[in-house]
Design an enzyme around this catalytic site. Structure first.
Site, PDB file in Angstrom:
ATOM      1  N   GLU A 229       0.900  -1.158   0.015  1.00 60.23           N
ATOM      2  CA  GLU A 229      -0.069   0.006   0.083  1.00 60.23           C
ATOM      3  C   GLU A 229       0.827   1.219   0.009  1.00 60.23           C
ATOM      4  O   GLU A 229       1.787   1.451   0.717  1.00 60.23           O
ATOM      5  CB  GLU A 229      -0.807  -0.047   1.175  1.00 60.23           C
ATOM      6  CG  GLU A 229      -1.897  -0.945   1.181  1.00 60.23           C
ATOM      7  CD  GLU A 229      -2.914  -0.984   2.300  1.00 60.23           C
ATOM      8  OE1 GLU A 229      -3.778   0.117   2.151  1.00 60.23           O
ATOM      9  OE2 GLU A 229      -2.835  -1.513   3.239  1.00 60.23           O
ATOM     10  N   CYS A 263      -1.331   9.192   3.850  1.00 62.52           N
ATOM     11  CA  CYS A 263      -1.561   9.050   2.730  1.00 62.52           C
ATOM     12  C   CYS A 263      -2.875   9.363   1.825  1.00 62.52           C
ATOM     13  O   CYS A 263      -2.947   9.615   0.725  1.00 62.52           O
ATOM     14  CB  CYS A 263      -1.314   7.244   2.312  1.00 62.52           C
ATOM     15  SG  CYS A 263      -2.235   6.548   3.269  1.00 62.52           S
TER      16      CYS A 263
HETATM   17  P1  NAD Z   1       9.181   4.805   3.238  1.00 58.42           P
HETATM   18  O1  NAD Z   1       8.926   3.871   2.060  1.00 58.42           O
HETATM   19  O2  NAD Z   1      10.538   5.489   3.393  1.00 58.42           O
HETATM   20  O3  NAD Z   1       9.513   3.665   4.412  1.00 58.42           O
HETATM   21  C1  NAD Z   1       8.428   2.715   4.897  1.00 58.42           C
HETATM   22  C2  NAD Z   1       9.027   1.524   5.550  1.00 58.42           C
HETATM   23  O4  NAD Z   1       9.931   0.973   4.612  1.00 58.42           O
HETATM   24  C3  NAD Z   1       9.806   1.947   6.883  1.00 58.42           C
HETATM   25  O5  NAD Z   1       9.761   0.856   7.544  1.00 58.42           O
HETATM   26  C4  NAD Z   1      11.451   1.872   6.218  1.00 58.42           C
HETATM   27  O6  NAD Z   1      12.443   1.525   7.121  1.00 58.42           O
HETATM   28  C5  NAD Z   1      11.165   0.482   5.162  1.00 58.42           C
HETATM   29  N1  NAD Z   1      12.209   0.656   4.073  1.00 58.42           N
HETATM   30  C6  NAD Z   1      12.903   1.802   3.608  1.00 58.42           C
HETATM   31  N2  NAD Z   1      13.642   1.147   2.531  1.00 58.42           N
HETATM   32  C7  NAD Z   1      13.528  -0.065   2.684  1.00 58.42           C
HETATM   33  C8  NAD Z   1      14.210  -1.062   1.541  1.00 58.42           C
HETATM   34  N3  NAD Z   1      15.120  -0.713   0.686  1.00 58.42           N
HETATM   35  N4  NAD Z   1      13.773  -2.244   1.870  1.00 58.42           N
HETATM   36  C9  NAD Z   1      12.878  -2.609   2.767  1.00 58.42           C
HETATM   37  N5  NAD Z   1      12.385  -1.772   3.558  1.00 58.42           N
HETATM   38  C10 NAD Z   1      12.550  -0.621   3.380  1.00 58.42           C
HETATM   39  O7  NAD Z   1       8.151   5.669   3.396  1.00 58.42           O
HETATM   40  P2  NAD Z   1       7.686   6.683   4.486  1.00 58.42           P
HETATM   41  O8  NAD Z   1       8.010   7.883   3.554  1.00 58.42           O
HETATM   42  O9  NAD Z   1       8.647   6.678   5.713  1.00 58.42           O
HETATM   43  O10 NAD Z   1       6.402   6.523   4.922  1.00 58.42           O
HETATM   44  C11 NAD Z   1       5.443   7.446   4.269  1.00 58.42           C
HETATM   45  C12 NAD Z   1       4.767   6.708   3.029  1.00 58.42           C
HETATM   46  O11 NAD Z   1       3.593   5.681   3.407  1.00 58.42           O
HETATM   47  C13 NAD Z   1       3.940   7.714   2.169  1.00 58.42           C
HETATM   48  O12 NAD Z   1       4.428   7.721   0.789  1.00 58.42           O
HETATM   49  C14 NAD Z   1       2.510   7.318   2.492  1.00 58.42           C
HETATM   50  O13 NAD Z   1       1.747   7.975   1.594  1.00 58.42           O
HETATM   51  C15 NAD Z   1       2.604   5.992   2.658  1.00 58.42           C
HETATM   52  N6  NAD Z   1       1.735   5.342   3.383  1.00 58.42           N
HETATM   53  C16 NAD Z   1       0.690   4.487   2.464  1.00 58.42           C
HETATM   54  C17 NAD Z   1      -0.500   4.253   3.126  1.00 58.42           C
HETATM   55  C18 NAD Z   1      -1.542   3.295   2.487  1.00 58.42           C
HETATM   56  O14 NAD Z   1      -2.354   2.855   3.250  1.00 58.42           O
HETATM   57  N7  NAD Z   1      -1.495   3.210   1.175  1.00 58.42           N
HETATM   58  C19 NAD Z   1      -0.750   4.247   4.693  1.00 58.42           C
HETATM   59  C20 NAD Z   1       0.349   5.119   5.279  1.00 58.42           C
HETATM   60  C21 NAD Z   1       1.378   5.684   4.520  1.00 58.42           C
END
Ligand code: NAD
Length: 339
Positions: A229, A263
């Site tokens: 997501e 999001c």
């Molecule tokens: P991000 O993708 O940077 O991080 C999310 C998670 O992924 C963290 O735990 C991070 O440590 C991990 N991560 C980062 N790089 C990784 C890799 N290479 N391999 C595996 N894991 C890795 O996202 P963010 O900017 O911290 O979070 C906000 C984002 O989440 C926004 O884009 C928001 O729109 C989205 N979001 C979506 C929903 C939904 O339901 N669609 C809900 C909440 C947030």
């Protein structure tokens, strides 16, 4: 195993407030946790569905009983307002009760075969609700879970895992691996013992994970499922039939609640020309009434963004818009919003 690096976790609303310390997982911890998850898989998947459902229901009750402590932690670690913290806990409880009820009604261990170790990677903007939602779904289905919380919010995640274990989920069935996405997250995704990944976060990282998983199959030749997501652009289109007062209230709520860090937050507002000027005037007036501050005060409507990097991103965007000659309306920050 040698301990990982300890790191301070500070309140995003006030960096002088040390919320706690997290010890990040090393690559040895990741590997050992995967071995535990593999070893615990037959026990957890053979646990009667009703017993698994009972664990999730008990965890929901525990969350309810610990509401006040959890609210304090969510406000201090994630910078959420008190109403947002309540909503967050209620959503986590809903997930637990929902999956608990679903498996009681629809599941049988004979027909629903679990996948094995499932990696759950979650973001900081819903540090309890999304974390618990992913973990509860995977556990309900009989999978063992390796949970990788966001770097910014490991303490709430640790409390969630403590609650699940107190509710009866065996330690090998749910393990917490705090740490960096690029090291701990990537190592979990890359390991051949991982049988599925649940991810909520940015589209960019979802693509990386997808690419990594597409390079291997499980021992029976099946692809490794990824449930992702991600983010997006949310627009509201307002025509002249809409009640302006209601539009303004909804815009402020959607765009700025949780400091805009959802999001689902409103990013683009399209107003019909006939009502644009009046609506914008009302909107700017209403913005002036908003109080930004430490969300541990009920008087604060909105709290901080999560970290310096997030603030930098917003500042850069504002500067770019100004350079392009766009009109930018910005409210002054109170002195208390400094460090
Ligand atoms: P991000 O993708 O940077 O991080 C999310 C998670 O992924 C963290 O735990 C991070 O440590 C991990 N991560 C980062 N790089 C990784 C890799 N290479 N391999 C595996 N894991 C890795 O996202 P963010 O900017 O911290 O979070 C906000 C984002 O989440 C926004 O884009 C928001 O729109 C989205 N979001 C979506 C929903 C939904 O339901 N669609 C809900 C909440 C947030």
């Amino acid at each position: 195993l040698a301990e990982g690096t300890a790191r301070d976790v500070r309140n995003p609303a006030d960096h002088r407030d040390l919320v706690g310390t997290v010890v990040e997982a090393t690559s040895e911890h990741v590997s050992a946790a995967l071995s535990h998850a593999v070893a615990a898989a037959p026990i957890w998947q053979a646990t009667p569905v009703d017993a698994r459902a009972d664990c999730l229901a008990r965890a929901a009750d525990l969350l309810e009983a610990q509401m006040h402590t959890l609210m304090g932690l969510i406000v201090r670690e994630a910078g959420k307002s008190l109403p947002n913290a309540v909503a967050e806990i209620r959503e986590a409880i809903d997930f637990l009760r929902y999956y608990s009820t679903q498996i009681r009604e629809e599941f049988s261990n004979d027909t629903h075969r679990p996948l094995g170790p499932v990696v759950c990677i979650s973001p900081w903007n819903f540090p309890l609700a999304i974390f618990m939602g992913q973990v509860a779904a995977a556990l309900a289905a009989g999978n063992t879970v390796l949970a990788k919380p966001a770097e910014q919010t490991p303490l709430i995640a640790a409390q969630a895992v403590r609650i699940l274990r107190e509710a009866g989920v065996p330690a090998g069935a749910v393990q917490l691996l705090p740490g960096d996405g690029e090291t701990v997250g990537a190592a979990l995704v890359a390991d051949h013992r991982t049988r599925a990944v649940m991810f909520t976060g940015s589209t960019e990282v979802a693509r990386l994970i997808n690419k990594q998983l597409s390079q291997r199959l499980d021992s029976e030749g099946r692809p490794i499922p990824l449930i992702a997501e991600t983010g997006g652009q949310n627009a509201m289109i307002v025509d002249s039939s809409a009640l302006a007062e209601q539009v303004v209230a909804d815009v402020l709520q959607s765009a700025f609640d949780s400091a805009g860090q959802r999001c689902s937050a409103l990013r683009v507002l399209c107003l019909q020309d006939d009502v644009a000027e009046r609506t914008l005037e009302m909107l700017t007036g209403a913005m002036k009434e908003l109080a930004i501050g430490n969300p541990d005060r009920l008087s604060a409507d909105f709290g901080p963004v999560i970290d310096v990097e997030a603030k930098r991103g917003i500042d850069t965007h504002v500067a770019t818009m100004r350079e392009k000659g766009r009109k930018v309306t910005q409210m002054p920050m109170a002195d208390s919003c400094g460090a």
